[in-house]
Structure formats: C-alpha cells, structure tokens
Design a protein around this motif. Structure first.
Motif, mmCIF file in Angstrom:
data_model
loop_
_atom_site.group_PDB
_atom_site.id
_atom_site.type_symbol
_atom_site.label_atom_id
_atom_site.label_comp_id
_atom_site.label_asym_id
_atom_site.label_seq_id
_atom_site.Cartn_x
_atom_site.Cartn_y
_atom_site.Cartn_z
ATOM 1 N N HIS A 159 0.622 -1.213 -0.102
ATOM 2 C CA HIS A 159 0.123 -0.093 0.179
ATOM 3 C C HIS A 159 0.831 1.406 0.019
ATOM 4 O O HIS A 159 0.453 2.287 0.205
ATOM 5 C CB HIS A 159 -0.975 0.000 1.377
ATOM 6 C CG HIS A 159 -1.948 -1.155 1.240
ATOM 7 N ND1 HIS A 159 -3.011 -1.196 0.075
ATOM 8 C CD2 HIS A 159 -1.974 -2.046 2.142
ATOM 9 C CE1 HIS A 159 -3.692 -2.062 0.288
ATOM 10 N NE2 HIS A 159 -3.304 -2.979 1.390
ATOM 11 N N MET A 177 2.563 4.365 -1.384
ATOM 12 C CA MET A 177 2.241 5.336 -2.365
ATOM 13 C C MET A 177 3.399 5.275 -3.460
ATOM 14 O O MET A 177 4.493 5.264 -3.392
ATOM 15 C CB MET A 177 1.957 6.582 -2.326
ATOM 16 C CG MET A 177 1.084 7.476 -2.785
ATOM 17 S SD MET A 177 0.987 9.251 -2.209
ATOM 18 C CE MET A 177 -0.052 8.720 -0.946
ATOM 19 N N ALA A 214 2.199 8.841 -8.213
ATOM 20 C CA ALA A 214 0.890 8.853 -7.890
ATOM 21 C C ALA A 214 0.454 10.475 -7.357
ATOM 22 O O ALA A 214 0.376 10.791 -6.402
ATOM 23 C CB ALA A 214 0.486 8.158 -6.715
ATOM 24 N N GLU A 224 -2.745 11.532 -5.514
ATOM 25 C CA GLU A 224 -2.461 11.198 -4.103
ATOM 26 C C GLU A 224 -1.600 11.945 -2.997
ATOM 27 O O GLU A 224 -1.937 12.342 -2.235
ATOM 28 C CB GLU A 224 -2.182 9.591 -3.959
ATOM 29 C CG GLU A 224 -3.147 8.592 -4.473
ATOM 30 C CD GLU A 224 -3.177 8.535 -5.959
ATOM 31 O OE1 GLU A 224 -2.668 9.244 -6.732
ATOM 32 O OE2 GLU A 224 -3.712 7.096 -6.395
ATOM 33 N N HIS A 283 -3.271 15.320 -2.545
ATOM 34 C CA HIS A 283 -4.250 15.061 -1.274
ATOM 35 C C HIS A 283 -3.561 15.017 -0.184
ATOM 36 O O HIS A 283 -4.006 15.510 0.789
ATOM 37 C CB HIS A 283 -5.019 13.697 -1.768
ATOM 38 C CG HIS A 283 -6.063 13.292 -0.513
ATOM 39 N ND1 HIS A 283 -7.231 14.032 -0.689
ATOM 40 C CD2 HIS A 283 -5.905 12.361 0.436
ATOM 41 C CE1 HIS A 283 -7.979 13.108 0.487
ATOM 42 N NE2 HIS A 283 -6.983 12.484 1.002
ATOM 43 N N TRP A 284 -2.462 14.392 -0.099
ATOM 44 C CA TRP A 284 -1.598 14.151 1.259
ATOM 45 C C TRP A 284 -1.079 15.889 1.609
ATOM 46 O O TRP A 284 -1.254 16.106 2.705
ATOM 47 C CB TRP A 284 -0.347 13.199 0.948
ATOM 48 C CG TRP A 284 0.393 13.129 2.309
ATOM 49 C CD1 TRP A 284 0.104 12.073 3.361
ATOM 50 C CD2 TRP A 284 1.540 13.835 2.747
ATOM 51 N NE1 TRP A 284 1.120 12.083 4.283
ATOM 52 C CE2 TRP A 284 1.793 13.361 3.987
ATOM 53 C CE3 TRP A 284 1.983 15.138 2.373
ATOM 54 C CZ2 TRP A 284 3.091 13.754 4.706
ATOM 55 C CZ3 TRP A 284 3.064 15.475 2.971
ATOM 56 C CH2 TRP A 284 3.739 14.884 4.349
ATOM 57 N N GLN A 326 0.624 16.668 -12.938
ATOM 58 C CA GLN A 326 -0.429 15.958 -13.386
ATOM 59 C C GLN A 326 -0.933 15.964 -14.777
ATOM 60 O O GLN A 326 -1.240 14.813 -15.484
ATOM 61 C CB GLN A 326 -1.626 15.806 -12.343
ATOM 62 C CG GLN A 326 -2.688 14.870 -12.618
ATOM 63 C CD GLN A 326 -2.172 13.319 -12.590
ATOM 64 O OE1 GLN A 326 -1.159 13.102 -11.946
ATOM 65 N NE2 GLN A 326 -3.018 12.471 -13.297
ATOM 66 N N ARG A 358 6.482 13.195 1.644
ATOM 67 C CA ARG A 358 5.911 12.308 2.410
ATOM 68 C C ARG A 358 6.574 11.804 3.776
ATOM 69 O O ARG A 358 6.211 10.959 4.549
ATOM 70 C CB ARG A 358 4.902 11.157 1.751
ATOM 71 C CG ARG A 358 3.771 11.909 1.047
ATOM 72 C CD ARG A 358 3.284 10.658 0.083
ATOM 73 N NE ARG A 358 4.064 11.046 -1.265
ATOM 74 C CZ ARG A 358 3.746 9.984 -2.293
ATOM 75 N NH1 ARG A 358 2.974 9.143 -2.067
ATOM 76 N NH2 ARG A 358 4.480 10.229 -3.276
#
Length: 362
Positions: A143, A145, A149, A152, A155-156, A192, A319
């Motif tokens: 799972h 990332m 991505a 995502e 979003h984080w 993106q 992250r």
C-alpha cells in the motif's frame, strides 16, 4: 550491550532465533530506519535487524518474502535465519526483527573512492533485481504510494496544510514546510496535466528496491562483483525507473564528477558548474543504461520518460515529513525538500539533455 532493557530485549530475540553470542554484540547502525546488530556465535556471524520502517506485520512479511524470493532466484542477498518455530521474522513487544547470515565483503561509505567496476556492478545488481522482482507476488498487498501517484500526493499535501497552518508551536520547520507545500501544490497540478498526455504504458512496473545504489550493496574485496543487495526498507510496487533515477544521483555526485573533473563535490571545496554537472549527468546516464542493458532489456521508449521521475521526486519524498518527529529531524527533512525543489529544474534539464544525447548516439 548498553542498558539493561536493551540487553533483556536482545536476549529474548536471540533466544527465539536460537543464537547465543560468544563475543560482544556489536551495534552496527542505529537510526530512524533500523537498529542493526552483528552477533558472533559458535555457528558463525549473524545480523539481527529491528525494522523501524517496515514496522507492521504486512510490511515485514513482504520484506522477508522478497529476500527469500531473491535468493531462490539466484539474486544474492543475506539469507534469512528463521526462528525456532520456522517463522521468517519475529514479532516482539510491537517490534519486528529479521535475522540473516553475515556476508563477508565491503560496503562502500560516502567518503570512499569508488571505481568504474563498482559502478558497473551496481547496475548489474539493479538489472538482476528488476528482472526477478517483475514476477514477485508479495504475501500482502503493498500500500505504499507510487512515485507518479501525483493526485494522491497532492491529497496528502492538502491534508498536511491545515496542521501546519494551525500549529502554534513556533517551530521553524513548520514555517519552512508551509513555503514548500505552497510551491508543491501548483506544481502538482502542472505535473499531473503533463502525465495525462504521456503514454505511461511503456514503463515497466516491478517490485522496486526504493534505495538501490552502491552504498546498499556488499562487494567482493576486488570490486569484481556484487555479493549481496541490502536494505529493503522502501520496497514497493512501482516503475523500475524510480530505482534508476535514484541511482543517478549518487553516481553523479560520488563518482562521475570526480572522475571527469578531479574533485569531489562532497568536500564542499569546489563549486560544480552547470556545464560540469551536465557533462557528469550525460556520462552517468549513458554508462548506467549501457551497464543495465548488459543484463536486462531497457527500451528507448522507456528511457525517454526518465526525466519525469526528477519532477515527481519531491512529491514522493515530502511524505517523509511528520510533525510528530523531533524538530531536528523535521528541519533536516525540510532542508532536504528545499534543496530538491531548488535543484529540480536544473536536474530535469540535465536529464532531458542526457537522455536525448544517448538516444541520438544510438
């Protein structure tokens, strides 16, 4: 073993692996990533690792499963030592331990002088790793990332932003991260949009290493071959060019600049010019592709997309930031992210030129 609690914990762990020391237990490495000990027994030397990154049953099971899979398919890494009950890892008091055989050889350090053969063998190891892990099925669904991505990641970042805004601690790292997030959010939208116009189907997905460079390999004393791949803290399913791009960074800084221009940028005594960095990048990329292709295929169509991973890097590494970490680590991470953002346009441009030069050469 310093400290009675550590001694008791290690004693419990070693008993479950059925290994009894006959000499001092050596603490090799301790960081937020791992706690690693070398154990000398009558049966030989062994290494026991307290897994701080792969810190759940699912993550450590995937690590142990991958190590076993690699060895079964003749990609060398330190062989696992099962517990007395046959388990590939030990769970104790909310922590997870893996034991493996000790492998003789040498692991380069950041200050060591590196050789062309060592660099070549690094790519040999990477090609071997990818060729085999393309077929690896982990015990648990991974799972973590992926590097591209970007939605995502955005979003984080949007979830992190309110915590930073509402923080009243006065921490310097919070102010630094607010500026970094403010830069990354619009860049995420731009990247993106670019990705949506690119045919990503030419990229091969495998179970990547995540930190594969010469400093995570054991080499023979003469550098003639790699003996084992180490450090599986960041394994995940992702594009193999993540590993490739990550390795370019250490190859350029730790080998090619010194090889081409006679000085090491690690000494901080010399400034690397843009032209020098471009030359080192071009040589590194060509060398890496050639060496990789000696052991595994890597199509031109895939190589063309290598620069994407320079643009995506900050969205993956950011992250690592957690407000719950110490201020010292938060400042270290914020400084790291800042350098990546400041260098990203130059790195992207150098990679684009290097890839184009290589493809024209072919």
């Amino acid at each position: 073993m310093a400290g009675e609690p550590v001694q008791r914990r290690l004693q419990y762990v070693l008993e479950h692996f059925d290994k009894r020391p006959i000499d001092n237990v050596i603490l090799n490495y301790f960081s937020l990533a791992n706690e690693v000990y070398t154990i000398t027994t009558r049966d030989g030397k062994f290494v026991v690792k307290n897994c701080f990154k792969n810190n759940s049953r699912e993550l450590v099971a995937n690590e142990a499963g991958l190590i076993q899979f690699l060895n079964d398919h003749e990609v060398p890494c330190p062989k696992l030592i099962p517990t007395r009950t046959g388990a590939l890892f030990l769970e104790y008091d909310g922590q997870f331990y893996i034991m493996n055989e000790f492998v003789d050889g040498w692991v380069p350090k950041w200050h060591d002088k590196l050789s062309a053969k060592l660099m070549s063998e690094t790519m040999h190891a990477m090609a071997d790793f990818h060729r085999v892990t393309e077929h690896f099925k982990p015990p648990f669904e991974p799972h973590r990332m992926a590097a591209l991505a970007i939605p995502e990641a955005v979003h984080w970042l949007n979830n992190l932003l309110p915590s930073l805004i509402q923080d009243r601690s006065g921490r310097q790292s919070v102010a630094l991260m607010l500026n970094i997030v403010a830069e990354l959010l619009p860049q995420g939208e731009t990247l993106q949009a670019k990705l949506e116009k690119v045919d990503l189907s030419v990229l091969k997905k495998v179970f990547i290493h995540g930190d594969l460079h010469c400093f995570n390999l054991i080499f023979s004393a003469d550098d003639e071959h790699y003996k084992a791949i180490l450090d599986f803290d960041f394994i995940r399913e992702d594009y193999r060019l993540v590993d490739f791009f990550w390795a370019t960074r250490s190859m350029i800084k730790n080998y090619w600049i010194e090889q081409l221009f006679g000085f090491s940028p690690r000494s901080n005594e010399h400034l690397v010019s843009d032209a020098q960095l471009q030359a080192a990048t071009s040589r590194a990329v060509a060398f890496m592709i050639d060496c990789y292709r000696n052991h595994h295929s890597l199509p031109d169509a895939e190589i063309r997309l290598l620069p994407l991973f320079a643009e995506a890097l900050p969205f993956y590494t950011v992250r690592f930031f957690k407000l719950s970490n110490s201020e010292e680590e938060c400042l270290d991470h914020a400084s790291w992210f800042r350098r990546q953002l400041d260098d990203m346009k130059q790195t992207l441009r150098h990679l684009e030129v290097a890839v184009e030069q290589f493809l024209v050469r072919d």
